[in-house]
Write an enzyme that holds these catalytic residues in place. Structure first.
Site, PDB file in Angstrom:
ATOM      1  N   ARG A   1      -8.552   6.400  -3.549  1.00  0.00           N
ATOM      2  CA  ARG A   1      -8.483   5.838  -4.890  1.00  0.00           C
ATOM      3  C   ARG A   1      -7.873   6.862  -5.849  1.00  0.00           C
ATOM      4  NH1 ARG A   1     -13.766   4.658  -3.011  1.00  0.00           N
ATOM      5  NH2 ARG A   1     -14.199   2.428  -2.728  1.00  0.00           N
ATOM      6  N   LYS A  60     -16.853   5.934  -4.952  1.00  0.00           N
ATOM      7  CA  LYS A  60     -17.736   5.156  -5.818  1.00  0.00           C
ATOM      8  C   LYS A  60     -19.189   5.424  -5.452  1.00  0.00           C
ATOM      9  CE  LYS A  60     -14.682   1.308  -7.043  1.00  0.00           C
ATOM     10  NZ  LYS A  60     -14.508  -0.159  -7.023  1.00  0.00           N
ATOM     11  N   HIS A  99      -2.765   2.494  -6.622  1.00  0.00           N
ATOM     12  CA  HIS A  99      -3.580   1.665  -5.727  1.00  0.00           C
ATOM     13  C   HIS A  99      -2.732   0.921  -4.699  1.00  0.00           C
ATOM     14  CE1 HIS A  99      -7.875   0.977  -5.469  1.00  0.00           C
ATOM     15  NE2 HIS A  99      -7.650  -0.262  -5.096  1.00  0.00           N
ATOM     16  N   ARG A 155      -2.989   2.517  -1.421  1.00  0.00           N
ATOM     17  CA  ARG A 155      -4.259   2.191  -0.745  1.00  0.00           C
ATOM     18  C   ARG A 155      -4.138   0.851  -0.033  1.00  0.00           C
ATOM     19  NH1 ARG A 155      -9.753   3.618  -0.914  1.00  0.00           N
ATOM     20  NH2 ARG A 155     -11.258   1.946  -1.222  1.00  0.00           N
ATOM     21  N   HIS A 185     -15.458   1.521   1.708  1.00  0.00           N
ATOM     22  CA  HIS A 185     -15.997   0.234   1.261  1.00  0.00           C
ATOM     23  C   HIS A 185     -17.427   0.073   1.767  1.00  0.00           C
ATOM     24  CE1 HIS A 185     -11.731  -1.711   0.856  1.00  0.00           C
ATOM     25  NE2 HIS A 185     -12.101  -1.068  -0.230  1.00  0.00           N
ATOM     26  N   TYR A 218      -7.748  -7.385   3.629  1.00  0.00           N
ATOM     27  CA  TYR A 218      -6.528  -6.774   4.149  1.00  0.00           C
ATOM     28  C   TYR A 218      -6.178  -7.258   5.548  1.00  0.00           C
ATOM     29  CZ  TYR A 218      -7.139  -3.397   0.358  1.00  0.00           C
ATOM     30  OH  TYR A 218      -7.287  -2.802  -0.863  1.00  0.00           O
TER      31      TYR A 218
END
Length: 333
Positions: A189, A213, A280, A283, A306, A315
């Site tokens: 990220r 995150k 992004h 990514r 994730h 994806y």
């Protein structure tokens, strides 16, 4: 910093980002000074509806303090604070009198926003009111029964292999090429790459440690190509800054998220590629190409950081070429 000053800075940031997206040839410092001069003539504040109840803002402050202790990132905290501040302008009743209909009425005001943006607002309110109920500040959670809006079914726009090569060939400086290679190789990220230090890179293991995150640390990996261009960039530097990516002019310092975004846009503009390209995008490209090349979903999920497999699943859309290949290989004729 006063509330009106915060709002003014927020508006300034939005204006700068929007204008710089359209005008690559305007020096950022000139744009910043011009907009600052214009905005200084105004007393700026968020639109405030009559009757906003201070009780909501008080409880929001308590909620934010609790979340800060849980270790939420500063970026998440800012998002929560902004969404709750906007919410406090719309609701004119004490916190324990807010009903489900009040929440629905509030969300319906944003009919021009994308469903993903409305969903984000609802997510913040769900977290806020669930905390209020857990703390027994309110007897009943008015948001619990509201379902998130159906998300737009849009595939992330990844680069093709040809477009990725065009981006690489359009890089002029060692920093530009290193940025592109590190973003693509790690699938990181923007905030993760911006925060990297030189000491975070393990050249022996061809890996790096990033903070994602929820303040979660994970290991990401670097390709031979990424390592080569990263070394080339770092070795030509004469500064003592610990940051992996720094500004190109003195005084040298860690390059900001916004500066990285501008750098990627400048590189992309040289290629003539029509699709929107931002950090992004690399990514998305990392996830799409690795999955299309045979990587399993759980591995890509771990590499991307994730927590929910469904986030990675988006994806896993099989490309047309892969579908044709599978058809020809497995069809019994």
């Amino acid at each position: 910093m006063s509330y009106s000053t915060q709002v003014g800075e927020q508006l300034l940031t939005q204006l700068e980002t929007s204008i710089s997206d359209l005008c690559f040839d305007i020096p950022f410092i000139k744009l910043h000074m011009t907009l600052t001069g214009i905005l200084s003539l105004y007393d700026i504040q968020l639109a405030r509806l009559p009757g906003a109840h201070p009780d909501i803002r008080d409880k929001a402050d308590q909620f934010l303090s609790a979340k800060r202790l849980e270790g939420l990132s500063e970026l998440t905290m800012k998002d929560y604070a902004l969404e709750l501040r906007i919410f406090s302008q719309y609701v004119s009743t004490p916190i324990n009198q807010i009903a489900t209909t009040d929440i629905r009425d509030y969300l319906s005001h944003f009919e021009n926003l994308k469903m993903s943006s409305v969903s984000k607002k609802l997510s913040v309110l769900k977290s806020f009111f669930a905390w209020l109920a857990d703390e027994e500040i309110i007897a009943k959670d008015p948001v619990r029964r509201i379902k998130p809006p159906k998300k737009e079914q849009r595939l992330p726009k990844a680069l093709t292999i040809e477009e990725l090569e065009m981006i690489r060939e359009s890089c002029i400086t060692p920093r530009e090429r290193a940025l592109v290679e590190v973003f693509y190789a790690t699938g990181g990220r923007l905030s993760e790459i911006e925060a990297l230090n030189k000491s975070d890179i393990n050249y022996q293991a061809m890996s790096a440690r990033v903070i994602g995150k929820g303040n979660k640390e994970r290991e990401v990996y670097l390709s031979y190509k990424a390592l080569y261009h990263l070394k080339k960039y770092v070795l030509q530097r004469l500064d003592d800054e610990p940051a992996l990516f720094i500004t190109e002019r003195r005084p040298y310092r860690r390059v900001s998220n916004r500066a990285i975004q501008r750098a990627i846009k400048v590189i992309a503009a040289r290629t003539g590629i029509q699709k929107s390209i931002h950090p992004h995008t690399f990514r998305h490209t990392f996830a799409t190409l690795t999955l299309n090349n045979g990587a399993d979903l759980s591995s890509v999920q771990a590499l991307l950081g994730h927590s929910d497999p469904a986030t990675t699943q988006v994806y896993a859309q099989v490309s047309e070429s892969k579908k044709r290949e599978a058809y020809r290989k497995h069809l019994v004729q």
